[in-house]
Design an enzyme around this catalytic site. Sequence first.
Site, PDB file in Angstrom:
ATOM      1  N   LYS A   6       0.849  -1.212   0.000  1.00 17.91           N
ATOM      2  CA  LYS A   6       0.000   0.000   0.000  1.00 17.91           C
ATOM      3  C   LYS A   6       0.871   1.242   0.000  1.00 17.91           C
ATOM      4  CE  LYS A   6       0.881   1.092   4.578  1.00 17.91           C
ATOM      5  NZ  LYS A   6       1.700   2.198   5.031  1.00 17.91           N
ATOM      6  N   ASP A 138      -2.011  -1.569  10.520  1.00 20.74           N
ATOM      7  CA  ASP A 138      -2.380  -1.614   9.100  1.00 20.74           C
ATOM      8  C   ASP A 138      -3.035  -2.931   8.683  1.00 20.74           C
ATOM      9  OD1 ASP A 138      -1.250   0.854   8.801  1.00 20.74           O
ATOM     10  OD2 ASP A 138       0.615   0.114   7.915  1.00 20.74           O
TER      11      ASP A 138
HETATM   12  O1  C5P Z   1       1.016  -1.288  14.475  1.00 25.19           O
HETATM   13  P1  C5P Z   1       2.365  -1.231  13.861  1.00 25.19           P
HETATM   14  O2  C5P Z   1       3.220  -2.396  14.191  1.00 25.19           O
HETATM   15  O3  C5P Z   1       2.349  -0.892  12.425  1.00 25.19           O
HETATM   16  O4  C5P Z   1       3.066   0.037  14.575  1.00 25.19           O
HETATM   17  C1  C5P Z   1       4.440   0.164  14.746  1.00 25.19           C
HETATM   18  C2  C5P Z   1       4.704   1.266  15.779  1.00 25.19           C
HETATM   19  O5  C5P Z   1       4.239   2.522  15.292  1.00 25.19           O
HETATM   20  C3  C5P Z   1       3.981   1.098  17.105  1.00 25.19           C
HETATM   21  O6  C5P Z   1       4.739   0.331  17.979  1.00 25.19           O
HETATM   22  C4  C5P Z   1       3.824   2.531  17.592  1.00 25.19           C
HETATM   23  O7  C5P Z   1       5.004   2.976  18.210  1.00 25.19           O
HETATM   24  C5  C5P Z   1       3.678   3.326  16.312  1.00 25.19           C
HETATM   25  N1  C5P Z   1       2.255   3.622  15.967  1.00 25.19           N
HETATM   26  C6  C5P Z   1       1.577   4.612  16.659  1.00 25.19           C
HETATM   27  N2  C5P Z   1       0.280   4.892  16.318  1.00 25.19           N
HETATM   28  C7  C5P Z   1      -0.338   4.219  15.331  1.00 25.19           C
HETATM   29  C8  C5P Z   1       0.343   3.213  14.609  1.00 25.19           C
HETATM   30  C9  C5P Z   1       1.646   2.933  14.954  1.00 25.19           C
HETATM   31  O8  C5P Z   1       2.125   5.253  17.550  1.00 25.19           O
HETATM   32  N3  C5P Z   1      -1.595   4.519  15.026  1.00 25.19           N
END
Ligand code: C5P
Length: 298
Positions: A6, A138
């Site tokens: 994406k 995501d």
């Molecule tokens: O959920 P994902 O593994 O993609 O997120 C990676 C990091 O990005 C999380 O550990 C967090 O620190 C940050 N994040 C965030 N807010 C979001 C998505 C991700 O702070 N909505």
Amino acid sequence: MKAYAKINLLLRICGRLSNGYHRLITLMHTIDLCDEVEIEYDSGKAFGISVDCGHALDIDEKSNLCYLAADAFFSRMNKKNEIMPFVHIRVKKNIPSQAGLGGGSSDAACVLRLLQEHFGKPFSKRQLHSIASTLGADVPFFLYGGCAVCEGTGEIITRVQSLDGLQLIIVKPSEGVMTPQCFKLADEYGFDEGKIDDEYFSFADILDYSQLEPLDKVLDIKNLLINDLERPARELMPKIGEVIDIIDEQGSLHTAMSGSGSACFGLFTSEEDAKRAFDSLSGDQRLSDCRIYHSVTC
Ligand code: C5P
């Protein structure tokens, strides 16, 4: 099954939640760059999960999002026992990691969809969505793909008419950006909570009701196409700013970073234009450490 990558056409930070995550508004679109995910079931072997990504990832198998997706699926089914077959997950990686292109999340969503199909849909759409949201911000989006406005931490999804066929050049520097660090620096810059919510209030409706062609639709909302993670990412990794300037030189209609980077994309008027830019960027010595892709929204 194809696990599509994406891009984030925009990503605004609207607030910070008590768990440290951020409340976002993002417009995501799947693109034709994809991994291939396959699952083989071995009834002759006691239940277990294995993941084979070739040599593409140097992470421990049990930290792989595909493993975590399968584990979450069977835990929720309450069937991690001898009547279940051994599950071999094979992933052919094409999507670069640490790119902001959602490769790992897309693979995980694919695993959930394949298991859901194989085991006769044990979960409702809502339940599968809830399993996906425990795996990463995501992952729920990739259960559907296409074009969607995602809110909350990414789990509140409003699907909108897709903007298929946008011509993109994606440039991925070898170095990656650590997502948590990027959000942390964005916190230091601060954000204007209420204002962003107001600006994007009827955003999904505008996209759905517009009669314009996909490219004109995107250009019509160009002033909203802001990625709040771009400024911190540029500071953490100056190469990102350089890459954006180099793509711009090719006459891109819009150039930005995707997600938390480090991949950047340029949007081009036509396939010919994108191909010409691809050829020129592929020969550009300043991008010799980068991987370059010609892709299209799908
Ligand atoms: O959920 P994902 O593994 O993609 O997120 C990676 C990091 O990005 C999380 O550990 C967090 O620190 C940050 N994040 C965030 N807010 C979001 C998505 C991700 O702070 N909505």
